[in-house]
Motif scaffolding. Structure first.
Motif, PDB file in Angstrom:
ATOM      1  N   MET A  12       0.821  -1.198   0.000  1.00  0.00           N
ATOM      2  CA  MET A  12       0.000   0.000   0.000  1.00  0.00           C
ATOM      3  C   MET A  12       0.863   1.259   0.000  1.00  0.00           C
ATOM      4  SD  MET A  12      -3.043   1.032   2.604  1.00  0.00           S
ATOM      5  CE  MET A  12      -4.524   0.793   1.656  1.00  0.00           C
ATOM      6  N   THR A  13       1.993   1.259   0.653  1.00  0.00           N
ATOM      7  CA  THR A  13       2.802   2.467   0.748  1.00  0.00           C
ATOM      8  C   THR A  13       3.463   2.847  -0.565  1.00  0.00           C
ATOM      9  OG1 THR A  13       4.737   1.234   1.470  1.00  0.00           O
ATOM     10  CG2 THR A  13       3.323   2.131   3.192  1.00  0.00           C
ATOM     11  N   HIS A  14       3.554   1.916  -1.513  1.00  0.00           N
ATOM     12  CA  HIS A  14       4.275   2.205  -2.748  1.00  0.00           C
ATOM     13  C   HIS A  14       3.483   3.076  -3.717  1.00  0.00           C
ATOM     14  CE1 HIS A  14       7.488  -0.390  -1.530  1.00  0.00           C
ATOM     15  NE2 HIS A  14       6.638  -1.358  -1.317  1.00  0.00           N
ATOM     16  N   THR A  15       2.163   3.027  -3.667  1.00  0.00           N
ATOM     17  CA  THR A  15       1.372   3.764  -4.651  1.00  0.00           C
ATOM     18  C   THR A  15       0.321   4.686  -4.045  1.00  0.00           C
ATOM     19  OG1 THR A  15      -0.178   1.927  -4.830  1.00  0.00           O
ATOM     20  CG2 THR A  15       1.669   1.945  -6.378  1.00  0.00           C
ATOM     21  N   THR A  16      -0.087   4.446  -2.843  1.00  0.00           N
ATOM     22  CA  THR A  16      -1.166   5.219  -2.238  1.00  0.00           C
ATOM     23  C   THR A  16      -0.667   6.586  -1.773  1.00  0.00           C
ATOM     24  OG1 THR A  16      -2.208   3.190  -1.488  1.00  0.00           O
ATOM     25  CG2 THR A  16      -2.890   5.201  -0.392  1.00  0.00           C
ATOM     26  N   ASP A  17      -1.469   7.610  -2.028  1.00  0.00           N
ATOM     27  CA  ASP A  17      -1.169   8.939  -1.502  1.00  0.00           C
ATOM     28  C   ASP A  17      -1.681   8.994  -0.063  1.00  0.00           C
ATOM     29  OD1 ASP A  17      -0.991  11.612  -0.791  1.00  0.00           O
ATOM     30  OD2 ASP A  17      -1.919  12.350  -2.635  1.00  0.00           O
ATOM     31  N   TRP A  21      13.682   6.849  11.480  1.00  0.00           N
ATOM     32  CA  TRP A  21      13.941   5.420  11.335  1.00  0.00           C
ATOM     33  C   TRP A  21      14.737   5.086  10.078  1.00  0.00           C
ATOM     34  CZ3 TRP A  21       9.210   7.789  11.336  1.00  0.00           C
ATOM     35  CH2 TRP A  21       8.533   7.863  10.128  1.00  0.00           C
ATOM     36  N   GLY A  22      15.180   6.100   9.324  1.00  0.00           N
ATOM     37  CA  GLY A  22      16.024   5.830   8.162  1.00  0.00           C
ATOM     38  C   GLY A  22      15.681   6.688   6.964  1.00  0.00           C
ATOM     39  N   THR A  23      16.346   6.406   5.858  1.00  0.00           N
ATOM     40  CA  THR A  23      16.121   7.110   4.602  1.00  0.00           C
ATOM     41  C   THR A  23      15.025   6.360   3.840  1.00  0.00           C
ATOM     42  OG1 THR A  23      18.417   7.812   4.595  1.00  0.00           O
ATOM     43  CG2 THR A  23      17.246   7.930   2.501  1.00  0.00           C
ATOM     44  N   VAL A  24      13.954   7.079   3.529  1.00  0.00           N
ATOM     45  CA  VAL A  24      12.764   6.459   2.935  1.00  0.00           C
ATOM     46  C   VAL A  24      12.129   7.428   1.932  1.00  0.00           C
ATOM     47  CG1 VAL A  24      12.269   5.053   4.990  1.00  0.00           C
ATOM     48  CG2 VAL A  24      11.247   7.333   4.785  1.00  0.00           C
ATOM     49  N   PRO A  25      11.240   6.919   1.084  1.00  0.00           N
ATOM     50  CA  PRO A  25      10.453   7.837   0.253  1.00  0.00           C
ATOM     51  C   PRO A  25       9.530   8.681   1.137  1.00  0.00           C
ATOM     52  CG  PRO A  25      10.296   5.577  -0.563  1.00  0.00           C
ATOM     53  CD  PRO A  25      10.981   5.525   0.776  1.00  0.00           C
ATOM     54  N   GLU A  51      -7.896   0.762   9.913  1.00  0.00           N
ATOM     55  CA  GLU A  51      -7.565  -0.504   9.235  1.00  0.00           C
ATOM     56  C   GLU A  51      -6.477  -0.291   8.192  1.00  0.00           C
ATOM     57  OE1 GLU A  51      -8.317  -3.495   9.956  1.00  0.00           O
ATOM     58  OE2 GLU A  51     -10.247  -3.495  10.997  1.00  0.00           O
ATOM     59  N   ALA A  52      -6.564   0.795   7.424  1.00  0.00           N
ATOM     60  CA  ALA A  52      -5.537   1.080   6.415  1.00  0.00           C
ATOM     61  C   ALA A  52      -4.173   1.259   7.069  1.00  0.00           C
ATOM     62  CB  ALA A  52      -5.917   2.323   5.610  1.00  0.00           C
ATOM     63  N   VAL A  53      -4.139   2.000   8.159  1.00  0.00           N
ATOM     64  CA  VAL A  53      -2.863   2.252   8.836  1.00  0.00           C
ATOM     65  C   VAL A  53      -2.350   0.976   9.497  1.00  0.00           C
ATOM     66  CG1 VAL A  53      -1.700   3.640  10.584  1.00  0.00           C
ATOM     67  CG2 VAL A  53      -3.430   4.677   9.118  1.00  0.00           C
ATOM     68  N   ALA A  62       5.411  -2.542   7.975  1.00  0.00           N
ATOM     69  CA  ALA A  62       6.566  -1.679   8.232  1.00  0.00           C
ATOM     70  C   ALA A  62       7.212  -1.877   9.597  1.00  0.00           C
ATOM     71  CB  ALA A  62       6.148  -0.213   8.074  1.00  0.00           C
ATOM     72  N   ILE A  63       6.432  -2.299  10.586  1.00  0.00           N
ATOM     73  CA  ILE A  63       6.946  -2.462  11.944  1.00  0.00           C
ATOM     74  C   ILE A  63       6.920  -3.950  12.275  1.00  0.00           C
ATOM     75  CG2 ILE A  63       6.695  -1.824  14.377  1.00  0.00           C
ATOM     76  CD1 ILE A  63       4.910   0.533  13.375  1.00  0.00           C
ATOM     77  N   PRO A  64       8.060  -4.597  12.272  1.00  0.00           N
ATOM     78  CA  PRO A  64       8.071  -6.043  12.506  1.00  0.00           C
ATOM     79  C   PRO A  64       7.566  -6.405  13.906  1.00  0.00           C
ATOM     80  CG  PRO A  64      10.304  -5.168  12.587  1.00  0.00           C
ATOM     81  CD  PRO A  64       9.408  -4.040  12.161  1.00  0.00           C
ATOM     82  N   ALA A  65       6.918  -7.564  13.992  1.00  0.00           N
ATOM     83  CA  ALA A  65       6.445  -8.049  15.292  1.00  0.00           C
ATOM     84  C   ALA A  65       7.630  -8.417  16.185  1.00  0.00           C
ATOM     85  CB  ALA A  65       5.529  -9.251  15.106  1.00  0.00           C
TER      86      ALA A  65
END
Length: 193
Positions: free
Chosen positions: A1-6, A108-112, A147-149, A156-159
């Protein structure tokens, strides 16, 4: 979802929900504890302001660590205005669609850019839930937003592992009655209410 959703419309909605919660905090609640062990209500409010300031600085290409984790120089009756002002300064920075794909530096790092915004939506909703629980307000935002988040947070946040470089407590098993905002808080290590 993070790759294309605004994520900007969802962030705006999360900020609006949290602003409503901040508006309803009474001064006699500022020293109350919250589900976030690091903050009482006052410091949580200062942290919420700081998260929006950090989102602005990130979008400007700056270092988010230049903003303290808690903005502490706010009058007790000024948190809602400070939060709104921070958002008003932040939105123009993210107005250009190209900002979503620009590389930025988040804590948490370099990200889009869009990944940074998703992170701040998560932080806004989880800390909004903390604030609602601490101050006796309704603790569920619009279910589809939460739900989306939650879907993004699970990716994105590992268990595991948690702690150290992954600054979240262990995932909490949600109660059968938990709504999606509470389940999102559970994923961040908050105990169910």
């Amino acid at each position: 979802m993070t790759h294309t959703t605004d994520p900007r419309p969802l962030y705006r909605e999360a900020l609006t929900w949290t602003t409503g919660l901040i508006d309803n905090v009474r001064e006699d609640q500022l020293t109350a504890s919250t589900p976030c062990a690091d903050f009482d209500v006052r410091t949580l409010l200062g942290h919420l302001v700081a998260t929006v300031e950090r989102a602005r600085v990130i979008g400007e290409g700056g270092d988010p660590r230049s903003i303290p984790i808690v903005v502490a120089d706010i009058r007790d009756d000024g948190y809602a205005d400070a939060y709104r002002s921070a958002a008003d300064r932040m939105w123009p920075v993210w107005a250009d669609d190209h900002s979503l794909d620009a590389t930025v530096t988040a804590p948490w790092g370099t990200v889009p850019g869009r990944a940074a915004i998703w992170g701040y939506i998560n932080e806004t909703l989880v800390h909004g839930w903390d604030l609602a629980v601490a101050t006796g307000q309704p603790s569920e935002t619009r279910p589809e937003l939460a739900e989306a988040v939650l879907g993004v947070a699970r990716q994105a946040i590992p268990a595991e592992p948690r702690g150290g470089p992954v600054p979240f407590a262990d995932v909490v098993d949600p109660l059968p009655t938990a709504g999606p905002t509470e389940r999102l808080a559970n994923w961040s290590g908050r105990k169910s209410i």
